[in-house]
Design a protein around this motif. Structure first.
Motif, PDB file in Angstrom:
ATOM      1  N   GLY A 132      17.246  11.300  24.394  1.00  0.00           N
ATOM      2  CA  GLY A 132      16.490  10.156  24.901  1.00  0.00           C
ATOM      3  C   GLY A 132      16.523  10.088  26.414  1.00  0.00           C
ATOM      4  O   GLY A 132      15.499   9.801  27.061  1.00  0.00           O
ATOM      5  N   GLN A 133      17.678  10.360  26.995  1.00  0.00           N
ATOM      6  CA  GLN A 133      17.823  10.345  28.445  1.00  0.00           C
ATOM      7  C   GLN A 133      16.944  11.425  29.088  1.00  0.00           C
ATOM      8  O   GLN A 133      16.293  11.187  30.118  1.00  0.00           O
ATOM      9  CB  GLN A 133      19.294  10.588  28.808  1.00  0.00           C
ATOM     10  CG  GLN A 133      19.601  10.511  30.292  1.00  0.00           C
ATOM     11  CD  GLN A 133      21.058  10.843  30.592  1.00  0.00           C
ATOM     12  OE1 GLN A 133      21.774  11.384  29.745  1.00  0.00           O
ATOM     13  NE2 GLN A 133      21.498  10.517  31.812  1.00  0.00           N
ATOM     14  N   VAL A 134      16.918  12.616  28.466  1.00  0.00           N
ATOM     15  CA  VAL A 134      16.097  13.722  28.974  1.00  0.00           C
ATOM     16  C   VAL A 134      14.622  13.360  28.909  1.00  0.00           C
ATOM     17  O   VAL A 134      13.863  13.577  29.864  1.00  0.00           O
ATOM     18  CB  VAL A 134      16.373  15.015  28.166  1.00  0.00           C
ATOM     19  CG1 VAL A 134      15.340  16.089  28.504  1.00  0.00           C
ATOM     20  CG2 VAL A 134      17.782  15.523  28.430  1.00  0.00           C
ATOM     21  N   ARG A 168      12.989  20.461  36.704  1.00  0.00           N
ATOM     22  CA  ARG A 168      14.291  20.987  37.119  1.00  0.00           C
ATOM     23  C   ARG A 168      14.971  20.022  38.104  1.00  0.00           C
ATOM     24  O   ARG A 168      16.184  19.768  38.012  1.00  0.00           O
ATOM     25  CB  ARG A 168      14.130  22.370  37.744  1.00  0.00           C
ATOM     26  CG  ARG A 168      13.861  23.473  36.734  1.00  0.00           C
ATOM     27  CD  ARG A 168      13.873  24.860  37.359  1.00  0.00           C
ATOM     28  NE  ARG A 168      13.592  25.872  36.351  1.00  0.00           N
ATOM     29  CZ  ARG A 168      14.481  26.383  35.501  1.00  0.00           C
ATOM     30  NH1 ARG A 168      15.747  25.954  35.568  1.00  0.00           N
ATOM     31  NH2 ARG A 168      14.143  27.284  34.626  1.00  0.00           N
ATOM     32  N   ALA A 169      14.189  19.516  39.033  1.00  0.00           N
ATOM     33  CA  ALA A 169      14.768  18.585  40.004  1.00  0.00           C
ATOM     34  C   ALA A 169      15.250  17.310  39.332  1.00  0.00           C
ATOM     35  O   ALA A 169      16.317  16.769  39.667  1.00  0.00           O
ATOM     36  CB  ALA A 169      13.725  18.262  41.071  1.00  0.00           C
ATOM     37  N   SER A 170      14.494  16.823  38.352  1.00  0.00           N
ATOM     38  CA  SER A 170      14.807  15.541  37.728  1.00  0.00           C
ATOM     39  C   SER A 170      15.914  15.651  36.686  1.00  0.00           C
ATOM     40  O   SER A 170      16.805  14.802  36.625  1.00  0.00           O
ATOM     41  CB  SER A 170      13.548  14.977  37.071  1.00  0.00           C
ATOM     42  OG  SER A 170      13.826  13.808  36.346  1.00  0.00           O
ATOM     43  N   ILE A 171      15.871  16.695  35.864  1.00  0.00           N
ATOM     44  CA  ILE A 171      16.792  16.771  34.716  1.00  0.00           C
ATOM     45  C   ILE A 171      17.976  17.691  34.989  1.00  0.00           C
ATOM     46  O   ILE A 171      19.133  17.305  34.825  1.00  0.00           O
ATOM     47  CB  ILE A 171      16.031  17.243  33.455  1.00  0.00           C
ATOM     48  CG1 ILE A 171      14.875  16.287  33.158  1.00  0.00           C
ATOM     49  CG2 ILE A 171      16.969  17.335  32.263  1.00  0.00           C
ATOM     50  CD1 ILE A 171      13.975  16.736  32.044  1.00  0.00           C
ATOM     51  N   LYS A 213      22.399  21.419  31.763  1.00  0.00           N
ATOM     52  CA  LYS A 213      22.052  22.825  31.819  1.00  0.00           C
ATOM     53  C   LYS A 213      20.627  23.042  31.304  1.00  0.00           C
ATOM     54  O   LYS A 213      20.187  22.349  30.366  1.00  0.00           O
ATOM     55  CB  LYS A 213      23.029  23.650  30.990  1.00  0.00           C
ATOM     56  CG  LYS A 213      24.449  23.652  31.558  1.00  0.00           C
ATOM     57  CD  LYS A 213      25.378  24.476  30.693  1.00  0.00           C
ATOM     58  CE  LYS A 213      26.794  24.493  31.281  1.00  0.00           C
ATOM     59  NZ  LYS A 213      27.720  25.294  30.446  1.00  0.00           N
ATOM     60  N   PRO A 214      19.885  24.020  31.896  1.00  0.00           N
ATOM     61  CA  PRO A 214      18.475  24.226  31.511  1.00  0.00           C
ATOM     62  C   PRO A 214      18.268  24.407  30.011  1.00  0.00           C
ATOM     63  O   PRO A 214      17.309  23.869  29.448  1.00  0.00           O
ATOM     64  CB  PRO A 214      18.098  25.481  32.286  1.00  0.00           C
ATOM     65  CG  PRO A 214      18.983  25.474  33.477  1.00  0.00           C
ATOM     66  CD  PRO A 214      20.294  24.905  33.004  1.00  0.00           C
ATOM     67  N   ARG A 215      19.154  25.158  29.359  1.00  0.00           N
ATOM     68  CA  ARG A 215      18.956  25.416  27.922  1.00  0.00           C
ATOM     69  C   ARG A 215      18.968  24.124  27.118  1.00  0.00           C
ATOM     70  O   ARG A 215      18.217  23.971  26.153  1.00  0.00           O
ATOM     71  CB  ARG A 215      20.059  26.352  27.428  1.00  0.00           C
ATOM     72  CG  ARG A 215      19.913  26.753  25.965  1.00  0.00           C
ATOM     73  CD  ARG A 215      20.968  27.781  25.591  1.00  0.00           C
ATOM     74  NE  ARG A 215      22.314  27.245  25.736  1.00  0.00           N
ATOM     75  CZ  ARG A 215      22.949  26.530  24.803  1.00  0.00           C
ATOM     76  NH1 ARG A 215      22.327  26.235  23.662  1.00  0.00           N
ATOM     77  NH2 ARG A 215      24.168  26.098  25.004  1.00  0.00           N
ATOM     78  N   PRO A 223       5.699  28.826  22.485  1.00  0.00           N
ATOM     79  CA  PRO A 223       5.351  29.535  23.718  1.00  0.00           C
ATOM     80  C   PRO A 223       6.084  28.915  24.907  1.00  0.00           C
ATOM     81  O   PRO A 223       6.685  27.836  24.800  1.00  0.00           O
ATOM     82  CB  PRO A 223       3.834  29.329  23.816  1.00  0.00           C
ATOM     83  CG  PRO A 223       3.388  29.031  22.430  1.00  0.00           C
ATOM     84  CD  PRO A 223       4.522  28.269  21.812  1.00  0.00           C
ATOM     85  N   PRO A 224       6.045  29.560  26.072  1.00  0.00           N
ATOM     86  CA  PRO A 224       6.718  29.021  27.260  1.00  0.00           C
ATOM     87  C   PRO A 224       6.372  27.553  27.503  1.00  0.00           C
ATOM     88  O   PRO A 224       5.204  27.161  27.440  1.00  0.00           O
ATOM     89  CB  PRO A 224       6.211  29.928  28.383  1.00  0.00           C
ATOM     90  CG  PRO A 224       5.917  31.236  27.704  1.00  0.00           C
ATOM     91  CD  PRO A 224       5.404  30.858  26.353  1.00  0.00           C
ATOM     92  N   LEU A 225       7.396  26.771  27.762  1.00  0.00           N
ATOM     93  CA  LEU A 225       7.258  25.314  27.807  1.00  0.00           C
ATOM     94  C   LEU A 225       6.312  24.829  28.897  1.00  0.00           C
ATOM     95  O   LEU A 225       5.397  24.038  28.633  1.00  0.00           O
ATOM     96  CB  LEU A 225       8.632  24.674  27.991  1.00  0.00           C
ATOM     97  CG  LEU A 225       8.657  23.162  28.176  1.00  0.00           C
ATOM     98  CD1 LEU A 225       8.090  22.460  26.945  1.00  0.00           C
ATOM     99  CD2 LEU A 225      10.085  22.684  28.473  1.00  0.00           C
ATOM    100  N   PHE A 226       6.527  25.259  30.132  1.00  0.00           N
ATOM    101  CA  PHE A 226       5.769  24.684  31.246  1.00  0.00           C
ATOM    102  C   PHE A 226       4.296  25.083  31.176  1.00  0.00           C
ATOM    103  O   PHE A 226       3.410  24.275  31.446  1.00  0.00           O
ATOM    104  CB  PHE A 226       6.391  25.128  32.566  1.00  0.00           C
ATOM    105  CG  PHE A 226       7.880  24.934  32.599  1.00  0.00           C
ATOM    106  CD1 PHE A 226       8.431  23.659  32.454  1.00  0.00           C
ATOM    107  CD2 PHE A 226       8.736  26.019  32.727  1.00  0.00           C
ATOM    108  CE1 PHE A 226       9.800  23.474  32.456  1.00  0.00           C
ATOM    109  CE2 PHE A 226      10.108  25.842  32.728  1.00  0.00           C
ATOM    110  CZ  PHE A 226      10.649  24.571  32.590  1.00  0.00           C
TER     111      PHE A 226
END
Length: 479
Positions: free
Chosen positions: A388-390, A425-428, A435-437, A454-457
């Motif tokens: 939820g925070q993410v 990346r800056a926010s989370i 961690k990114p994963r 597929p790739p997220l972004f």
């Protein structure tokens, strides 16, 4: 068989003849012929003569050539090389059972040979309509030349039926007559026909005909080394490969490798990926491996992935369409907008799949309405307590991104994959210290509904800002 036939034909400038051998009416199926045409055409193995396109020796269905065989049968009967047999199927079954129980060699006992119809009718097991059998002599040739195997020895045959009670010839007579009448120079067939070749050579000799060259290919085997059977292995049915999402050029390459060595590059290194044209140009019967190869689907899957990645992205997208339509991802007549979006998605998944059937699950989230996106159970199970925070952090930062002047996949500003990634990346990752994963897992689940996507972004960029935010809010409302 067709692949190796055609490779040799194209190299030699010959003609590839497609003949439908349909004299076994018990096993005849109406749709088999059409399936044969469709499968060979899908594989790119195109014939020069056949029932559907004609040719100088038409007709090419044996069931339409019955008048052609009768004079040959009459000649064999007149010259004493064949005889009528009136034995009933029950009598033949009883004979075989006795032979097996007493461990005698199995084969016809020649009860009818030398008898008139009246003489035979006086004995048990009589059938009104006779068959015609070959009279196998003591000096039957059991050794013959094979272009793959060299000198081959075959077991002694029994008195083979060459004309059945229904008036149809058996395979043995029909192929000899047709190969002669159609000018066939090379017969390529499976090794199970080695034992029948002495019968065919006898027929050629008796009829004063020049036999063709014989090439007996090895039989394909399962990983347990048993013969591939349609009853045990769906891969024995060629249409299965199309249904599973294999590319025809990959399958042709794989089939060639099963019984033939890899191509060689300029340095003499093995090259396993090659075209049919390259295979045909260097084809040599002496290089065919007579040992039954193992049909390794894992090797084929790897090869299929190589061919998928080599396709131009537009062609790859086109190859996906039948599978997407079959799964209801797209309609049979997709719009230009849908095709444009599909091409963008295809570029994302081309390196991620080995079979075309893997594509619908990856493509579906891009075409389903936001409110209908289903979250898979395994994806939801991976959500952590901080999901939820993410999601809250992602919604806040993505809502501030400008989506005007959208330049799909590669702009770097506005609503583009690089800008989306940098913001998240800056926010989370940096802002929340996750961690990114772990940081991007809930976002992937929200956007695609799946654990693997597929790739997220890039997916977010293709979906657009409004759709991405709706999906993030939807998942946030349930965690």
């Amino acid at each position: 068989m067709s692949l190796f036939n055609l490779a040799y034909v194209r190299q030699q400038g010959g003609q590839f003849v497609l003949r439908v051998e349909d004299t076994d009416r018990v096993r005849f199926r109406e749709d088999s012929e059409r399936q044969l045409y469709d499968t060979l055409a899908w594989l790119g193995l195109h014939w020069d003569e056949g029932p559907d396109i004609g040719g100088p020796f038409a007709p090419y269905r044996q069931s339409e050539r019955l008048d052609t065989y009768r004079p040959y049968v009459e000649r064999l009967l007149a010259e004493g090389h064949a005889y009528h047999c009136w034995c009933s199927t029950e009598r033949l079954a009883e004979m075989r059972e006795i032979q097996q129980k007493t461990k005698q060699p199995t084969g016809y006992d020649r009860l009818c040979h030398g008898k008139t119809r009246e003489e035979r009718a006086a004995l048990p097991g009589f059938s009104e309509t006779p068959v015609v059998r070959m009279l196998i002599p003591d000096d039957v040739p059991l050794v013959f030349d094979d272009v793959i195997r060299g000198k081959v020895s075959a077991p002694r045959p029994d008195d083979q039926v060459i004309l059945k009670a229904d008036g149809f010839p058996t395979y043995h007579l029909a192929v000899v007559v047709d190969d002669h009448e159609m000018g066939i120079t090379h017969v390529v067939r499976g090794e199970e026909w080695i034992s029948s070749t002495p019968k065919h050579i006898l027929l050629y000799r008796w009829l004063g005909l020049e036999p063709p060259a014989f090439a007996h290919m090895p039989l394909l085997r399962n990983t347990d080394k048993s013969k591939i059977s349609k009853r045990k292995n769906p891969a024995a049915r060629l249409t299965w490969f199309r249904e599973q999402g294999y590319l025809p050029e990959a399958l042709v390459n794989f089939l060639a490798l099963l019984a033939y060595p890899p191509q060689q590059d300029a340095e003499g290194n093995d090259v396993e990926v090659f075209t049919f044209e390259e295979f045909s140009a260097t084809f040599d019967w002496s290089k065919v491996n007579p040992i039954g190869p193992i049909f390794d689907l894992k090797k084929l899957e790897w090869l299929n992935g190589v061919y998928i990645r080599a396709l131009p992205v537009g062609e790859f997208a086109s190859r996906l369409l039948p599978y997407l339509e079959a799964e209801g991802v797209l309609s049979g007549s997709p719009s230009l907008g849908e095709l444009g979006r599909l091409k963008l998605i295809a570029e994302l998944i081309q390196t991620r799949i080995a079979l075309l059937t893997e594509a619908p699950a990856l493509v579906r989230p891009f075409f389903v309405p936001d409110e209908e996106l289903q979250i898979d159970d395994d994806a939801r199970a991976l959500l952590k307590a901080d999901a939820g925070q993410v999601l809250d952090a992602a919604l806040a930062v993505l809502d501030d991104l400008d989506d005007r002047g959208l330049g799909l996949l590669g702009t770097g500003s506005g609503w583009s994959a690089p800008a989306i990634e940098a913001a998240l990346r800056a926010s989370i990752v940096e802002g929340l210290g996750i961690k990114p994963r772990l940081a991007f897992g809930p976002l992937r689940t929200a956007v695609s509904g799946a654990r693997i996507s597929p790739p997220l972004f890039e997916s977010m960029e293709i979906l657009g800002k409004a759709s991405t935010l709706r999906r993030l809010r939807s998942l946030r409302g349930s965690v």
